[in-house]
Scaffold this motif. Structure first.
Motif, PDB file in Angstrom:
ATOM      1  N   ASP A 282       0.809  -1.229   0.000  1.00 40.21           N
ATOM      2  CA  ASP A 282       0.000   0.000   0.000  1.00 40.21           C
ATOM      3  C   ASP A 282       0.836   1.270   0.000  1.00 40.21           C
ATOM      4  O   ASP A 282       0.282   2.374  -0.007  1.00 40.21           O
ATOM      5  CB  ASP A 282      -0.944  -0.005   1.210  1.00 40.21           C
ATOM      6  CG  ASP A 282      -2.084  -0.990   1.049  1.00 40.21           C
ATOM      7  OD1 ASP A 282      -2.825  -0.861   0.065  1.00 40.21           O
ATOM      8  OD2 ASP A 282      -2.223  -1.898   1.888  1.00 40.21           O
ATOM      9  N   LEU A 283       2.155   1.141   0.008  1.00 38.05           N
ATOM     10  CA  LEU A 283       3.001   2.332  -0.083  1.00 38.05           C
ATOM     11  C   LEU A 283       2.829   3.034  -1.433  1.00 38.05           C
ATOM     12  O   LEU A 283       3.113   4.226  -1.561  1.00 38.05           O
ATOM     13  CB  LEU A 283       4.470   1.954   0.123  1.00 38.05           C
ATOM     14  CG  LEU A 283       4.920   1.758   1.565  1.00 38.05           C
ATOM     15  CD1 LEU A 283       6.352   1.240   1.614  1.00 38.05           C
ATOM     16  CD2 LEU A 283       4.812   3.055   2.363  1.00 38.05           C
ATOM     17  N   LYS A 284       2.338   2.313  -2.416  1.00 35.37           N
ATOM     18  CA  LYS A 284       2.107   2.930  -3.729  1.00 35.37           C
ATOM     19  C   LYS A 284       1.023   4.001  -3.666  1.00 35.37           C
ATOM     20  O   LYS A 284       0.925   4.857  -4.556  1.00 35.37           O
ATOM     21  CB  LYS A 284       1.712   1.859  -4.750  1.00 35.37           C
ATOM     22  CG  LYS A 284       0.410   1.142  -4.460  1.00 35.37           C
ATOM     23  CD  LYS A 284       0.105   0.117  -5.540  1.00 35.37           C
ATOM     24  CE  LYS A 284      -1.206  -0.620  -5.264  1.00 35.37           C
ATOM     25  NZ  LYS A 284      -1.129  -1.476  -4.059  1.00 35.37           N
ATOM     26  N   ASN A 285       0.219   3.977  -2.588  1.00 37.24           N
ATOM     27  CA  ASN A 285      -0.849   4.973  -2.430  1.00 37.24           C
ATOM     28  C   ASN A 285      -0.355   6.303  -1.871  1.00 37.24           C
ATOM     29  O   ASN A 285      -1.124   7.243  -1.737  1.00 37.24           O
ATOM     30  CB  ASN A 285      -1.944   4.419  -1.513  1.00 37.24           C
ATOM     31  CG  ASN A 285      -2.619   3.201  -2.097  1.00 37.24           C
ATOM     32  OD1 ASN A 285      -3.000   3.187  -3.270  1.00 37.24           O
ATOM     33  ND2 ASN A 285      -2.759   2.155  -1.296  1.00 37.24           N
ATOM     34  N   VAL A 286       0.955   6.360  -1.520  1.00 39.54           N
ATOM     35  CA  VAL A 286       1.527   7.624  -1.028  1.00 39.54           C
ATOM     36  C   VAL A 286       2.747   7.955  -1.887  1.00 39.54           C
ATOM     37  O   VAL A 286       3.881   7.969  -1.410  1.00 39.54           O
ATOM     38  CB  VAL A 286       1.908   7.537   0.464  1.00 39.54           C
ATOM     39  CG1 VAL A 286       0.665   7.569   1.331  1.00 39.54           C
ATOM     40  CG2 VAL A 286       2.712   6.265   0.769  1.00 39.54           C
ATOM     41  N   PRO A 287       2.528   8.277  -3.157  1.00 38.55           N
ATOM     42  CA  PRO A 287       3.637   8.484  -4.092  1.00 38.55           C
ATOM     43  C   PRO A 287       4.504   9.693  -3.753  1.00 38.55           C
ATOM     44  O   PRO A 287       5.625   9.799  -4.254  1.00 38.55           O
ATOM     45  CB  PRO A 287       2.935   8.674  -5.447  1.00 38.55           C
ATOM     46  CG  PRO A 287       1.568   9.178  -5.086  1.00 38.55           C
ATOM     47  CD  PRO A 287       1.214   8.478  -3.814  1.00 38.55           C
TER      48      PRO A 287
END
Length: 525
Positions: A282-287
């Motif tokens: 889910d780190l992809k949701n905080v680019p």
């Protein structure tokens, strides 16, 4: 005896007004004097003419008349107040009481003065103030008078724990609040719930620091489930909060509703490494993430590899700290491609990661693509010693590097020679801090060669060549070269050379150099 006409007139008036009081008579006498015809002025005698220019008695008479008039006026006011309506009197008393009571601003100033702090309507810093539960209640009552408050810090006040609800119910008065710091406040589960409810009120919050609250562990969902999509949170810190694998899952869910997150610090949570794969997905949701701190998180090779996959989405990342995760050693092979994609990375901290020689090679493929790197920390990785040449290409291209930490790396003379040659060839020109401490294996010849080339590091401000605590060696073989180099380093402010034995004359030379050049050279052997 017959009455005169005036006397008869007086008798008739008294008969017509039988109830006249003495007071009426005084008034009539006063009116009569006022209406009496003006007497003819007498011509002044010669004696009067003589004393005409003097004021004997005039001032005294004037003061006496003023006092009499004031007394009459006061008497009239007293009579008037006695006849006033009681309700009016009560109203005046109430207004007087309100006028005497302190304003909200005065109460706030008194509260801050009691704590020995300067009042500020925007930044309320109450760190380490030994606040009591009563202080928290009083602070809550003052929030309505602080509508411009943007930062509130209550860190290192243990009594905040268990009392937070008294404060959070009033947070609607500070709708502009952007920063809330509650480090080491002994927060309870009830406090976490209260915080979660507060998120629905303080919609402008950008920074939340809950570090050093061990009771948060296992209860993070009580907080995260209250956060709504589109939350403006930019900085979230939960260092040493005893977070569990379950909390890791809650954190992963949280990443879906805080798209503006720029700083995530979950360091010193040894059990969260088990859920790092879930978090990484889910780190992809905080680019826009710029700082990721995973120091001492119990990462293992597989969880680290999962993190590597997420790095391809974090193109804005400036700092990556994965230090003190000893079990990731040997797992860098699968991480090179995505680590190299961090074009904006400025800080890479890998100290105490049990880096292997193979990892060193891999890092040298990756580090070639990090042109903005300013801080590289490889301390406490024993395999660096003798293998610094593997990073040669990266160190040549790292034109922005300012801090290089190689403490306790088993460095040898060859490694120091490499550093000095790099600088002499025009590389490492911006290096300001160099840590070579706890490298006991470097020979005297190695130190001598290093000191001979040390003068080329013109920007160097801090240098540490201390030995480990269990050691003590003689520095006479290279002390002369060091002393000569110090005169060529105008920016050097601190030099640590602890556990190096100095003779009495060498000690005096160093102390004199300290005094004359305003340097701080530390030695204890």
């Amino acid at each position: 005896m017959e009455k005169t006409d005036d006397q008869n007139c007086q008798d008739r008036h008294e008969e017509d007004n039988p109830k006249s009081s003495p007071f009426d008579f005084v008034i009539k006498q006063f009116q009569g004097k006022k209406c009496a015809p003006e007497k003819k002025k007498e011509q002044p005698s010669a004696i009067k003419e003589f004393f005409k220019g003097f004021d004997f008695g005039k001032s005294e008479g004037k003061d006496r008349r003023e006092i009499e008039e004031t007394e009459i006026s006061n008497d009239g006011a007293d009579d008037q107040s006695e006849r006033q309506d009681p309700s009016v009197e009560d109203g005046l008393s109430h207004l007087t009481s309100e006028a005497k009571s302190p304003s909200g601003e005065q109460k706030f100033n008194q509260f801050m003065e009691k704590l020995g702090k300067k009042p500020s309507s925007k930044n309320l810093d109450l760190n380490n103030c030994a606040l009591s539960a009563a202080d928290i209640t009083e602070l809550a009552s003052l929030l309505p008078f602080l509508p411009e408050l943007e930062e509130l810090s209550l860190s290192w006040n243990g009594c905040v724990g268990g009392t937070l609800k008294a404060l959070t119910v009033h947070l609607h008065h500070v709708s502009l609040l952007k920063v809330l710091r509650l480090n080491n406040c002994r927060l309870t589960a009830e406090d976490v719930i209260s915080l979660g409810e507060a998120f629905e009120i303080v919609s402008q919050l950008e920074e939340l620091d809950l570090s050093w609250n061990s009771n948060i562990g296992g209860k993070l969902s009580l907080l995260t489930k209250k956060l709504q999509e589109g939350c403006k949170l930019k900085c979230l810190k939960m260092t040493d909060c005893n977070l569990t694998a379950k909390d890791g899952e809650s954190l992963a869910e949280l990443l879906n509703v805080i798209p503006n997150l720029e700083v995530l610090d979950i360091s010193i949570n040894k059990n969260i490494g088990c859920s790092m794969k879930v978090i990484a997905q889910d780190l992809k949701n905080v680019p826009g993430l710029k700082e990721l701190n995973l120091h001492m998180c119990g990462l293992k090779q597989d969880s680290f590899q999962g993190l590597d996959t997420a790095l391809q989405h974090l193109v804005e990342l400036r700092k990556l700290d994965i230090s003190c995760n000893r079990e990731i050693g040997g797992g860098f092979k699968a991480s090179t491609a995505h680590l190299a994609s961090l074009k904006n990375l400025e800080v890479l901290d890998l100290h105490q990661c049990c880096v292997t020689e193979e990892d060193m090679t891999v890092l040298s493929e990756a580090a070639l693509h990090l042109p903005e790197l300013e801080i590289l920390n490889l301390s406490w990785n024993k395999c660096v010693g003798g293998n610094l040449k593997l990073l040669l290409g990266a160190l040549k291209l790292a034109t922005e590097i300012q801090v290089l930490r190689l403490s306790s790396c088993n460095l040898v003379a060859e490694d120091l020679a490499l550093l000095t040659s790099l600088r002499q060839d025009g590389h490492l020109a911006r290096l300001q801090k160099l840590d070579l401490s706890y490298n006991n294996n470097i020979s005297d010849e190695g130190w001598a060669v290093f000191c001979q080339g040390l003068g080329a590091f013109k920007e160097l401000s801090e240098l540490d060549v201390s030995l480990s605590p269990s050691s003590c060696r003689d520095c006479r073989p290279w002390f002369g070269e060091l002393l000569a180099a110090l005169t060529q380093l105008p920016a050097l402010a601190e030099l640590a050379m602890q556990r190096w034995a100095l003779s009495e004359s060498q000690r005096k030379q160093m102390e004199g150099f300290n005094q004359d050049n305003k340097r701080n050279i530390r030695f204890d052997c």
